[in-house]
Design a protein around this motif. Structure first.
Motif, mmCIF file in Angstrom:
data_model
loop_
_atom_site.group_PDB
_atom_site.id
_atom_site.type_symbol
_atom_site.label_atom_id
_atom_site.label_comp_id
_atom_site.label_asym_id
_atom_site.label_seq_id
_atom_site.Cartn_x
_atom_site.Cartn_y
_atom_site.Cartn_z
ATOM 1 N N HIS A 1 -69.106 21.802 -12.306
ATOM 2 C CA HIS A 1 -69.598 23.109 -11.865
ATOM 3 C C HIS A 1 -70.323 22.905 -10.545
ATOM 4 C CE1 HIS A 1 -71.531 27.020 -11.977
ATOM 5 N NE2 HIS A 1 -72.675 26.404 -11.715
ATOM 6 N N ARG A 2 -69.878 23.646 -9.530
ATOM 7 C CA ARG A 2 -70.519 23.543 -8.217
ATOM 8 C C ARG A 2 -70.639 24.944 -7.619
ATOM 9 N NH1 ARG A 2 -66.936 18.558 -5.987
ATOM 10 N NH2 ARG A 2 -67.671 17.079 -7.512
ATOM 11 N N CYS A 3 -71.837 25.364 -7.411
ATOM 12 C CA CYS A 3 -72.070 26.652 -6.750
ATOM 13 C C CYS A 3 -73.132 26.443 -5.661
ATOM 14 C CB CYS A 3 -72.514 27.709 -7.762
ATOM 15 S SG CYS A 3 -74.139 27.432 -8.466
ATOM 16 N N ALA A 4 -73.442 27.498 -4.943
ATOM 17 C CA ALA A 4 -74.445 27.396 -3.879
ATOM 18 C C ALA A 4 -75.801 26.993 -4.452
ATOM 19 C CB ALA A 4 -74.548 28.722 -3.130
ATOM 20 N N CYS B 1 -76.305 25.009 -6.969
ATOM 21 C CA CYS B 1 -76.317 23.589 -7.328
ATOM 22 C C CYS B 1 -76.862 22.746 -6.176
ATOM 23 C CB CYS B 1 -74.908 23.113 -7.686
ATOM 24 S SG CYS B 1 -74.301 23.710 -9.268
ATOM 25 N N ALA B 2 -76.448 23.080 -4.963
ATOM 26 C CA ALA B 2 -76.880 22.307 -3.788
ATOM 27 C C ALA B 2 -78.384 22.422 -3.562
ATOM 28 C CB ALA B 2 -76.110 22.771 -2.555
ATOM 29 N N SER B 3 -78.932 23.611 -3.840
ATOM 30 C CA SER B 3 -80.361 23.810 -3.597
ATOM 31 C C SER B 3 -81.212 23.488 -4.826
ATOM 32 C CB SER B 3 -80.622 25.252 -3.165
ATOM 33 O OG SER B 3 -80.335 26.128 -4.240
ATOM 34 N N GLY B 4 -80.557 23.235 -5.967
ATOM 35 C CA GLY B 4 -81.289 22.937 -7.185
ATOM 36 C C GLY B 4 -81.720 24.172 -7.953
ATOM 37 N N ALA B 5 -81.254 25.356 -7.542
ATOM 38 C CA ALA B 5 -81.662 26.599 -8.190
ATOM 39 C C ALA B 5 -80.685 27.073 -9.266
ATOM 40 C CB ALA B 5 -81.812 27.689 -7.131
ATOM 41 N N LYS C 1 -79.094 27.650 -12.678
ATOM 42 C CA LYS C 1 -79.540 27.530 -14.068
ATOM 43 C C LYS C 1 -78.421 27.040 -14.987
ATOM 44 C CE LYS C 1 -78.698 32.361 -15.163
ATOM 45 N NZ LYS C 1 -79.254 33.605 -15.619
ATOM 46 N N PHE C 2 -77.164 26.996 -14.494
ATOM 47 C CA PHE C 2 -76.041 26.565 -15.322
ATOM 48 C C PHE C 2 -75.687 25.089 -15.109
ATOM 49 C CE2 PHE C 2 -75.265 31.140 -14.636
ATOM 50 C CZ PHE C 2 -75.357 31.545 -15.944
ATOM 51 N N ARG C 3 -76.373 24.444 -14.236
ATOM 52 C CA ARG C 3 -76.058 23.053 -13.927
ATOM 53 C C ARG C 3 -76.405 22.176 -15.127
ATOM 54 N NH1 ARG C 3 -77.713 19.837 -8.462
ATOM 55 N NH2 ARG C 3 -76.374 18.047 -8.859
ATOM 56 N N PRO C 4 -75.414 21.469 -15.660
ATOM 57 C CA PRO C 4 -75.702 20.586 -16.797
ATOM 58 C C PRO C 4 -76.630 19.466 -16.393
ATOM 59 C CG PRO C 4 -73.316 20.829 -16.463
ATOM 60 C CD PRO C 4 -74.008 21.486 -15.311
ATOM 61 N N SER C 5 -77.339 18.936 -17.369
ATOM 62 C CA SER C 5 -78.305 17.871 -17.078
ATOM 63 C C SER C 5 -77.618 16.595 -16.589
ATOM 64 C CB SER C 5 -79.126 17.553 -18.330
ATOM 65 O OG SER C 5 -78.280 17.149 -19.379
ATOM 66 N N SER C 6 -76.331 16.401 -16.968
ATOM 67 C CA SER C 6 -75.609 15.199 -16.520
ATOM 68 C C SER C 6 -75.300 15.250 -15.024
ATOM 69 C CB SER C 6 -74.317 15.020 -17.302
ATOM 70 O OG SER C 6 -73.440 16.105 -17.054
ATOM 71 N N GLN C 7 -75.314 16.475 -14.438
ATOM 72 C CA GLN C 7 -75.059 16.611 -13.014
ATOM 73 C C GLN C 7 -76.346 16.707 -12.212
ATOM 74 O OE1 GLN C 7 -72.472 19.883 -12.218
ATOM 75 N NE2 GLN C 7 -70.787 19.075 -13.422
ATOM 76 N N ALA C 8 -77.446 16.694 -12.884
ATOM 77 C CA ALA C 8 -78.723 16.826 -12.186
ATOM 78 C C ALA C 8 -78.939 15.657 -11.238
ATOM 79 C CB ALA C 8 -79.876 16.927 -13.181
ATOM 80 N N ALA C 9 -79.514 15.964 -10.096
ATOM 81 C CA ALA C 9 -79.733 14.904 -9.083
ATOM 82 C C ALA C 9 -80.954 14.086 -9.406
ATOM 83 C CB ALA C 9 -79.874 15.533 -7.708
#
Length: 131
Positions: A112-115, A117-121, A123-131
């Motif tokens: 999952h990649r949305c705008a 995701c890049a800024s960290g905002a 809410k759907f970003r899975p924890s495995s993709q967290a930076a």
């Protein structure tokens, strides 16, 4: 290829366990999973399965999931160039067997990649993709 893989498949069906679906396997004798009865192959002319057809008129190739050796299927291929006329030739199957195996479903490999995701905002970003 293993020797057992090169033998032709036959259809088997148990007359006692009618709720069990017919199955395809190599002859000569198989056991019913339901009642344990020894089964002989269904007669070739009585087989019902995935049929492959080739129209002799227009060379269209098609299939049907419930084909029988003695039952024709209409061809919906295009015959000739005039007005794209449908063929409608009645065609007997060239082969009948088990349905082709479905490809195993691949696990979802897209991230999952949305705008957000890049800024960290996001809410759907899975924890495995967290930076």
């Amino acid at each position: 290829m293993a020797e057992s893989d090169s033998r032709p498949l036959s259809q088997f069906a148990c007359p006692r366990c009618r709720q069990r679906r017919p199955f395809w396997n190599t002859p000569p004798i198989q056991k019913c999973d339901g009642c344990g009865k020894n089964l002989r192959p269904v007669a070739k002319q009585d087989e019902i399965g995935y049929g492959q057809f080739v129209c002799p008129s227009c060379k269209n190739e098609f299939s049907n999931g419930k084909a029988r050796w003695s039952v024709t299927q209409p061809c919906y291929g295009q015959s000739g160039n005039q007005h794209r006329r449908l063929c409608h030739e009645n065609v007997l199957p060239t082969s009948i067997g088990p349905p082709p195996r479905m490809q195993e479903r691949k696990s979802h490999d897209k991230e999952h990649r949305c705008a957000g995701c890049a800024s960290g905002a996001c809410k759907f970003r899975p924890s495995s993709q967290a930076a």
